[in-house]
Every structure is written in C-alpha cells, then in structure tokens.
Design an enzyme around this catalytic site. Sequence first.
Site, PDB file in Angstrom:
ATOM      1  N   ARG A 111       0.816  -1.237   0.000  1.00  0.00           N
ATOM      2  CA  ARG A 111       0.000   0.000   0.000  1.00  0.00           C
ATOM      3  C   ARG A 111       0.842   1.276   0.000  1.00  0.00           C
ATOM      4  O   ARG A 111       0.388   2.337   0.411  1.00  0.00           O
ATOM      5  CB  ARG A 111      -0.964   0.030   1.181  1.00  0.00           C
ATOM      6  CG  ARG A 111      -1.936  -1.116   1.166  1.00  0.00           C
ATOM      7  CD  ARG A 111      -3.201  -0.801   1.919  1.00  0.00           C
ATOM      8  NE  ARG A 111      -4.105  -1.927   1.807  1.00  0.00           N
ATOM      9  CZ  ARG A 111      -4.024  -3.008   2.582  1.00  0.00           C
ATOM     10  NH1 ARG A 111      -3.114  -3.093   3.521  1.00  0.00           N
ATOM     11  NH2 ARG A 111      -4.867  -3.996   2.401  1.00  0.00           N
ATOM     12  N   LYS A 133       3.308  11.656 -10.869  1.00  0.00           N
ATOM     13  CA  LYS A 133       2.391  10.875 -11.716  1.00  0.00           C
ATOM     14  C   LYS A 133       3.070   9.559 -12.049  1.00  0.00           C
ATOM     15  O   LYS A 133       4.189   9.545 -12.564  1.00  0.00           O
ATOM     16  CB  LYS A 133       2.069  11.627 -13.010  1.00  0.00           C
ATOM     17  CG  LYS A 133       1.067  12.728 -12.824  1.00  0.00           C
ATOM     18  CD  LYS A 133       0.527  13.189 -14.176  1.00  0.00           C
ATOM     19  CE  LYS A 133      -0.415  14.362 -13.996  1.00  0.00           C
ATOM     20  NZ  LYS A 133      -0.882  14.895 -15.288  1.00  0.00           N
ATOM     21  N   GLU A 175       9.781  19.332 -24.251  1.00  0.00           N
ATOM     22  CA  GLU A 175       9.167  19.644 -22.948  1.00  0.00           C
ATOM     23  C   GLU A 175       9.791  20.912 -22.340  1.00  0.00           C
ATOM     24  O   GLU A 175       9.122  21.659 -21.627  1.00  0.00           O
ATOM     25  CB  GLU A 175       9.311  18.478 -21.964  1.00  0.00           C
ATOM     26  CG  GLU A 175       8.688  17.155 -22.418  1.00  0.00           C
ATOM     27  CD  GLU A 175       7.149  17.090 -22.360  1.00  0.00           C
ATOM     28  OE1 GLU A 175       6.500  18.069 -21.916  1.00  0.00           O
ATOM     29  OE2 GLU A 175       6.606  16.051 -22.771  1.00  0.00           O
ATOM     30  N   LYS A 219       8.164  23.347 -12.473  1.00  0.00           N
ATOM     31  CA  LYS A 219       7.210  22.244 -12.329  1.00  0.00           C
ATOM     32  C   LYS A 219       6.898  21.999 -10.865  1.00  0.00           C
ATOM     33  O   LYS A 219       5.749  21.781 -10.487  1.00  0.00           O
ATOM     34  CB  LYS A 219       7.742  20.967 -12.992  1.00  0.00           C
ATOM     35  CG  LYS A 219       6.734  19.836 -12.866  1.00  0.00           C
ATOM     36  CD  LYS A 219       6.762  18.841 -13.975  1.00  0.00           C
ATOM     37  CE  LYS A 219       5.666  17.789 -13.744  1.00  0.00           C
ATOM     38  NZ  LYS A 219       5.817  16.636 -14.594  1.00  0.00           N
ATOM     39  N   GLU A 229      -3.870  17.831 -10.016  1.00  0.00           N
ATOM     40  CA  GLU A 229      -4.418  18.382 -11.251  1.00  0.00           C
ATOM     41  C   GLU A 229      -5.910  18.680 -11.185  1.00  0.00           C
ATOM     42  O   GLU A 229      -6.699  18.234 -12.009  1.00  0.00           O
ATOM     43  CB  GLU A 229      -4.082  17.455 -12.437  1.00  0.00           C
ATOM     44  CG  GLU A 229      -4.148  18.195 -13.777  1.00  0.00           C
ATOM     45  CD  GLU A 229      -3.526  17.413 -14.931  1.00  0.00           C
ATOM     46  OE1 GLU A 229      -2.443  16.844 -14.744  1.00  0.00           O
ATOM     47  OE2 GLU A 229      -4.143  17.402 -16.013  1.00  0.00           O
ATOM     48  N   ARG A 233      -2.396  22.827 -12.549  1.00  0.00           N
ATOM     49  CA  ARG A 233      -1.430  21.857 -13.074  1.00  0.00           C
ATOM     50  C   ARG A 233      -1.742  21.494 -14.531  1.00  0.00           C
ATOM     51  O   ARG A 233      -0.857  21.091 -15.283  1.00  0.00           O
ATOM     52  CB  ARG A 233      -1.407  20.592 -12.196  1.00  0.00           C
ATOM     53  CG  ARG A 233      -0.362  19.595 -12.654  1.00  0.00           C
ATOM     54  CD  ARG A 233      -0.066  18.513 -11.628  1.00  0.00           C
ATOM     55  NE  ARG A 233       0.903  17.579 -12.191  1.00  0.00           N
ATOM     56  CZ  ARG A 233       1.510  16.622 -11.507  1.00  0.00           C
ATOM     57  NH1 ARG A 233       1.260  16.452 -10.225  1.00  0.00           N
ATOM     58  NH2 ARG A 233       2.378  15.821 -12.102  1.00  0.00           N
ATOM     59  N   ASN A 237      -0.190  20.533 -19.676  1.00  0.00           N
ATOM     60  CA  ASN A 237      -0.636  19.759 -20.848  1.00  0.00           C
ATOM     61  C   ASN A 237      -0.601  20.586 -22.130  1.00  0.00           C
ATOM     62  O   ASN A 237      -1.097  20.144 -23.165  1.00  0.00           O
ATOM     63  CB  ASN A 237      -2.067  19.237 -20.636  1.00  0.00           C
ATOM     64  CG  ASN A 237      -2.136  18.286 -19.470  1.00  0.00           C
ATOM     65  OD1 ASN A 237      -1.205  17.519 -19.239  1.00  0.00           O
ATOM     66  ND2 ASN A 237      -3.209  18.347 -18.714  1.00  0.00           N
ATOM     67  N   HIS A 240      -0.227  19.087 -25.522  1.00  0.00           N
ATOM     68  CA  HIS A 240      -0.397  17.645 -25.361  1.00  0.00           C
ATOM     69  C   HIS A 240      -1.740  17.116 -25.863  1.00  0.00           C
ATOM     70  O   HIS A 240      -1.801  15.989 -26.342  1.00  0.00           O
ATOM     71  CB  HIS A 240      -0.182  17.236 -23.908  1.00  0.00           C
ATOM     72  CG  HIS A 240       1.271  17.134 -23.529  1.00  0.00           C
ATOM     73  ND1 HIS A 240       2.113  18.228 -23.553  1.00  0.00           N
ATOM     74  CD2 HIS A 240       2.040  16.081 -23.152  1.00  0.00           C
ATOM     75  CE1 HIS A 240       3.333  17.844 -23.186  1.00  0.00           C
ATOM     76  NE2 HIS A 240       3.313  16.544 -22.941  1.00  0.00           N
ATOM     77  N   HIS A 244      -1.292  14.355 -28.346  1.00  0.00           N
ATOM     78  CA  HIS A 244      -1.761  12.978 -28.125  1.00  0.00           C
ATOM     79  C   HIS A 244      -2.543  12.457 -29.323  1.00  0.00           C
ATOM     80  O   HIS A 244      -2.514  11.258 -29.628  1.00  0.00           O
ATOM     81  CB  HIS A 244      -2.643  12.906 -26.871  1.00  0.00           C
ATOM     82  CG  HIS A 244      -1.864  13.022 -25.596  1.00  0.00           C
ATOM     83  ND1 HIS A 244      -2.403  13.491 -24.423  1.00  0.00           N
ATOM     84  CD2 HIS A 244      -0.562  12.740 -25.312  1.00  0.00           C
ATOM     85  CE1 HIS A 244      -1.481  13.480 -23.468  1.00  0.00           C
ATOM     86  NE2 HIS A 244      -0.348  13.044 -23.993  1.00  0.00           N
ATOM     87  N   HIS A 256       7.334  11.179 -28.637  1.00  0.00           N
ATOM     88  CA  HIS A 256       6.497  12.101 -27.863  1.00  0.00           C
ATOM     89  C   HIS A 256       6.855  13.579 -28.119  1.00  0.00           C
ATOM     90  O   HIS A 256       5.979  14.420 -28.289  1.00  0.00           O
ATOM     91  CB  HIS A 256       6.636  11.762 -26.371  1.00  0.00           C
ATOM     92  CG  HIS A 256       5.784  12.594 -25.474  1.00  0.00           C
ATOM     93  ND1 HIS A 256       4.399  12.526 -25.492  1.00  0.00           N
ATOM     94  CD2 HIS A 256       6.094  13.530 -24.530  1.00  0.00           C
ATOM     95  CE1 HIS A 256       3.914  13.385 -24.594  1.00  0.00           C
ATOM     96  NE2 HIS A 256       4.929  13.999 -23.998  1.00  0.00           N
TER      97      HIS A 256
HETATM   98 ZN    ZN Z   1       4.922  15.248 -22.392  1.00  0.00          ZN
END
Ligand code: ZN
Length: 352
Positions: A111, A133, A175, A219, A229, A233, A237, A240, A244, A256
Amino acid sequence: MEKIRVELGERSYDITIGNKILSRLEREAGRTLLVTDSTVKKLYAREIASALGTEHVFSFPAGESSKRPETSLDICRTAARLNFDRKCRFAAAGGGVTGDLTGFAAAIYMRGIEFIQIPTTLLAAVDSSVGGKTGADIPEGKNLIGAFHQPSAVVIDTAFLATLPPAELKNGLAEIVKTAVILDGQLFEQLERDPESLFQKPDFEKTYPQIIRRCCELKGMIVSEDECEKGRRAILNYGHTFGHAVELLSDYTLPHGQAVAAGMAAAGELAVMLGVWSKECVRRQKALLNMLELPVKIPGKYNTCDLVAAMRRDKKNLNGRTRVVLCSDIGCAQLPVEADEKDLTEAWERIR
Ligand code: ZN
Ligand code: ADP
C-alpha cells in the site's frame, strides 16, 4: 550541486541536480531495489547500484511495450521475494517509462513505500520525474492505470545525458520549450539566444544543469499548488491534447517530443485565431522549434477530422468536450478552455 525543494507538506522532497553527483550522494539506511531497463542497465546499473549501496537490481526490456501494469507487478513480486518490508525503497534509474512503472510499483507495494527517481533521459529530468504521476498503459489506452505517488527524492546527474541518442534529447527539448512557453519568457529568450548549444555534447555539463534546474523549479511550483491536477497543473498539458491525437493516429510510433512540438504549433495557431496570442509569439515559438529540429507541421498524412476526433477522446477531457491550453504571451499560459471542433479543424489545417 544544487537543491530544489518541492513543497508538499509531509510529502515534500528535494531535487538534487549536478554533473557527476551520483558518487557524492549520501546513502540512506534500509534496503533498496534498483529498477532499470535493459539499455540503462548495461550503461549505468553498476555505478548507480554502488552509489545506492545495493546489489538488488530489477530490469525489464527497454521500450514502450514494457509499460504495462504487469511490469510493475513484477517489480513488486521481486521485492516480495527479497522480503522487502515497508521501510524498503525502490529506485528508478532510467527514462519516463522506468520512472512511471517504478513509481506505480512503489504506490501499490504494501500500500505504498518510498521511491527515488534517478532520471537518465532529458525528458525524465525536466518533466516526468517530478510531480508524482505514475502508471502504465493497458490495451484500452495509454496511462489509464496509475496513481499519484510522490518520490521521496529526485537525483539528476547530467553526466547520463552524454549517451543519449539525439532523438531522445529532442523529446526532452520539446518539454523544455513547453515549460518556457507556458511559464517563463526569460527561459524562452535564453533558448532562442543559443539553440545550437543544446546539441553540443562537450558543453552539456555547462548548458543543462541550469536549464534542468529551472524546469524542475517551475514544475515543482505548479505541483505544490495543485498536486492532483484539479486546476492549474493542467497548463502542463500545453501542446499535449493536440499532440496525443497525432501520437494515437501514428499508433505511438511518433516520438512524444515531435507530437508535442506539432501540438504546440497547432495550439499557437488556435490561440491566434481566437485573438489571445499575437502572431509574433507564434512566429517565435515556430522559429525556436525549427531551430531545435522539432516539427511545426503535422508529422504525417493525417486527416484533420481524424485528428479532431482523436482529441475528443483524450482522457483529460470532461463531459466529452475537448479542452485545450492556450497562451496569452510567451511565458504565460491560461487555464484550459473548451474548444469548438470547427476551430480545432482550422488550427490543424493551418499547420498542414
Ligand atoms: Zn509530455
Ligand atoms: P522517456 O524518458 O523519453 O519517456 P524511455 O524511458 O522510453 O523514455 O527511454 C527512452 C530510451 O532511452 C529507452 O530505450 C532507454 O533505455 C534509453 N535511455 C535512457 N537513458 C539513457 C541514457 N542516459 N543513455 C542512452 N540511452 C538511454
């Protein structure tokens, strides 16, 4: 060697950045399982294991196809066989894939145990290793399984960048440009002044520590403000939601960074169309991406309707409406806004 603190109450941690700093790290009490992929294992496992004072190494085949929950379970099972208890920790040494899988394993083993991030790619150093993340892909979608689980430390040694293939370097550069465009006009100007230096290996140890420090600092600030988020936050993105869509249509063969670069170019066009960003800002963003050999046009022969449909399915959307981050200046992003499909199509058309 520099330290940045990510303030998150009980879950606060330090990011340490420098060149050849691994051997200078203090060893912590308790046992550590070093997790790495096959490529990084060959290059650096011995050195990193010795710096951590551990002989336990788990490795998996390098590449996105390893980014499955099963790999995280294998990490947990290895720990269980070694009788690791709650006081033991995992250490992720590698790129984004290693960090995400190890962090996820650390989130679910007993856990939740501690883990440290030792990013070895530029992308992981400036982006994915900070912020907690973690997760893996399932056949139904990318990153659909995961947890927020903050590392207990991030250690960034820029010496690892020397062996990085140019394509991997560019993933990180995309990035870095993103971070500058959304949060730091001065960083953007610095990149504009001398983009060639970002590719010159002998200068890496001069160029990168400061840039990585700034990206981590920014960041870290955003994550401190909005860990899970729920609000701000989301500006991370930028590029993105558009990106994506191209990644999805390319069946994830497109790197990416290239997808995010094209995504930023499309977001820039949309912002100009909606009158929130100046043409000059778009020009500068495009010029910088160009100088870094990143795409500013749709990379591939994709239909704009398919791209818009793919954006609609992005997991960050709410109630089936496509939300995108736009900027109002270089260094200033706005919270995501709902975008009209006609406008999204037009934005893609403009970078065809
Ligand atoms: Zn990215
Ligand atoms: P990312 O950080 O881009 O999300 P990955 O975890 O997929 O990516 O890593 C990208 C590739 O780079 C992997 O094949 C990995 O083994 C390799 N790699 C990671 N770090 C280094 C390094 N310092 N030198 C050379 N190759 C590396």
